[in-house]
Structure formats: C-alpha cells, structure tokens
Design an enzyme around this catalytic site. Structure first.
Site, PDB file in Angstrom:
ATOM      1  N   ARG A   1      -1.203 -14.425   4.838  1.00 17.66           N
ATOM      2  CA  ARG A   1      -1.882 -13.844   5.967  1.00 17.66           C
ATOM      3  C   ARG A   1      -1.191 -13.838   7.238  1.00 17.66           C
ATOM      4  NH1 ARG A   1      -6.351 -10.362   4.945  1.00 17.66           N
ATOM      5  NH2 ARG A   1      -7.183 -10.527   7.250  1.00 17.66           N
TER       6      ARG A   1
ATOM      7  N   ARG B   1       2.573  -6.136   9.413  1.00 23.15           N
ATOM      8  CA  ARG B   1       1.624  -5.111  10.083  1.00 23.15           C
ATOM      9  C   ARG B   1       1.977  -4.672  11.362  1.00 23.15           C
ATOM     10  NH1 ARG B   1      -4.146  -7.170   7.641  1.00 23.15           N
ATOM     11  NH2 ARG B   1      -4.097  -6.300   5.696  1.00 23.15           N
TER      12      ARG B   1
ATOM     13  N   HIS C   1      -1.837  -5.175   1.916  1.00 20.68           N
ATOM     14  CA  HIS C   1      -3.032  -6.102   1.548  1.00 20.68           C
ATOM     15  C   HIS C   1      -2.766  -7.383   1.115  1.00 20.68           C
ATOM     16  CE1 HIS C   1      -7.073  -7.264   0.236  1.00 20.68           C
ATOM     17  NE2 HIS C   1      -6.559  -7.978  -0.969  1.00 20.68           N
TER      18      HIS C   1
ATOM     19  N   ASN D   1      -1.941  -0.313   7.385  1.00 16.24           N
ATOM     20  CA  ASN D   1      -1.301  -1.489   7.772  1.00 16.24           C
ATOM     21  C   ASN D   1      -0.622  -2.001   6.598  1.00 16.24           C
ATOM     22  OD1 ASN D   1      -3.332  -2.131   6.172  1.00 16.24           O
ATOM     23  ND2 ASN D   1      -4.527  -3.505   7.612  1.00 16.24           N
TER      24      ASN D   1
ATOM     25  N   LYS E   1       0.744  -1.355   0.052  1.00 18.84           N
ATOM     26  CA  LYS E   1      -0.032  -0.016  -0.117  1.00 18.84           C
ATOM     27  C   LYS E   1       0.916   1.343   0.027  1.00 18.84           C
ATOM     28  CE  LYS E   1      -3.876  -2.299   2.692  1.00 18.84           C
ATOM     29  NZ  LYS E   1      -4.812  -2.121   3.960  1.00 18.84           N
TER      30      LYS E   1
ATOM     31  N   PHE F   1     -15.466   4.495   7.799  1.00 18.82           N
ATOM     32  CA  PHE F   1     -13.947   5.032   7.481  1.00 18.82           C
ATOM     33  C   PHE F   1     -13.842   4.530   5.892  1.00 18.82           C
ATOM     34  CE2 PHE F   1     -14.004   0.482   9.198  1.00 18.82           C
ATOM     35  CZ  PHE F   1     -13.536  -0.146   8.088  1.00 18.82           C
TER      36      PHE F   1
END
Ligand code: IDP
Ligand code: MG
Length: 170
Positions: free
Chosen positions: A91, A108, A125, A122, A10, A58
């Site tokens: 993950r 993260r 993705h 974070n 990100k 958000f």
C-alpha cells in the site's frame, strides 16, 4: 507476521506499458510472488471485487474501467505477494487512492490521473486489509494457482467425471 496481498495491474497500467516498472518497484519490498496471471474481468468478477463501492456515483464507470473498456485493454495482471507485513509495504509503495493526492514518488502518484468522468485511474489495486486480501485472493485465484497454502480448501469431485477431483476454497 507473514501476509498475502492481491495486486492488480489495472488496464491503464497495461496500456501505459508500466508492467515492468511496477514489478520493479514492488520488488523493492523483497516480498515473494506466489501467484501471477493475466485475467479477463467479467462483469460479475468486477462487481464482486468492488462490491464495497456499489452505492457510489462512480461505480458504473469504475466497473467499465477495471474491465478495460476505457483503455481497449480487456485484461488485468493479477498477482499475489506474500511475506512480512506485505499489505502495508505494498500500500505504501502504491500510494493513496486519489492519484493527485498520492505522494509523487509512489506508483499512483507517478502514473495515475483523474479522468474527466471523475474516475481515479490509479494504475494498481492493492488489498487494504488481511480480510480484504483473503476475500479478493479467493475471488481471483483457484487454490492450485497459488504456490503456498494460504487458506483452507476442500476437494470436490465432479459428478460427470468421477476420477477428476478439484480443490476449491472452503
Ligand atoms: P483503493 O483502491 O485505494 O483500495 P477504494 O476506496 O477501495 O480504494 O476504491 C477502489 C477504486 O475505486 C480506487 O482504486 C479508484 O480507482 C476508485 N475510486 C475510489 N474512490 C474514488 C472517488 O472518490 N472517485 C473516483 N474514483 C474512486
Ligand atoms: Mg480498496
């Protein structure tokens, strides 16, 4: 079971110069990278990517975040990792959604934060299920940008250029 998963670095990950670091962490999985590119994130792409969160308070700030408006970096790095149990492995390395709650050794947990506006920045993705991975990979990549055949495709002929055939997701 071999799986594909979409990873995005990100805009905060790019701004913090974490690309190399994140790729090194992900290489611990021994998975294969089968697609990679830098991508601009249009409003439409951002909204489709996060369609499951459109009712959240958000949401608008999240769209601004993924488009790079909070970091002056109007791009993300998009990758597809492929191999045994790819979704769980990635993950796990990424850590949980809330960076304050993520294990401190995870990506993260190490590099994320919560902004004053309340968005979880974070850094990465990672698709969270096979269905989600399929939807997201089809959204971010064209078939010919992925070097393995993941999902069915069809060939289309553009009306104006009859000799030009293109493969699109079925
Ligand atoms: P995931 O990224 O771990 O799959 P999702 O629930 O799909 O988590 O949320 C997508 C993104 O939206 C998160 O990575 C994070 O940036 C942001 N987000 C999710 N839940 C919250 C929240 O409760 N507050 C602020 N931001 C959130
Ligand atoms: Mg998610």
């Amino acid at each position: 079971m071999n799986q594909a998963t979409l990873i995005l670095i990100k805009p905060d990950g790019l701004k913090k110069s974490l690309t190399g670091n994140i790729l090194t962490r992900l290489s611990e999985t021994k998975l294969e990278i089968v697609a990679a590119k830098m991508a601009r994130v249009s409003e439409s792409l951002a909204k489709k990517h996060y369609q499951h969160l459109k009712e959240k308070p958000f949401f608008n700030e999240l769209i601004r975040y993924i488009r790079g408006e909070l970091h002056d970096r109007y791009k993300v790095m998009a990758l597809v990792y492929w191999g045994e149990n790819a979704i769980h492995k990635c993950r796990e390395l990424a850590g949980t959604t809330n960076p304050e709650e993520a294990e401190s050794t995870s990506i993260r947990g190490s590099y994320g934060r919560i902004t004053t506006a309340g968005v979880y920045e974070n850094v990465v993705h990672v698709s969270s299920s096979e269905d989600e991975a399929k939807r997201e990979i089809k959204l971010w990549f064209k078939p010919d940008e992925v070097i393995v055949d993941l999902y069915p495709v069809k060939e289309i002929t553009e009306k104006e250029y009859k000799e030009h055939k293109e493969r699109v997701w079925l």
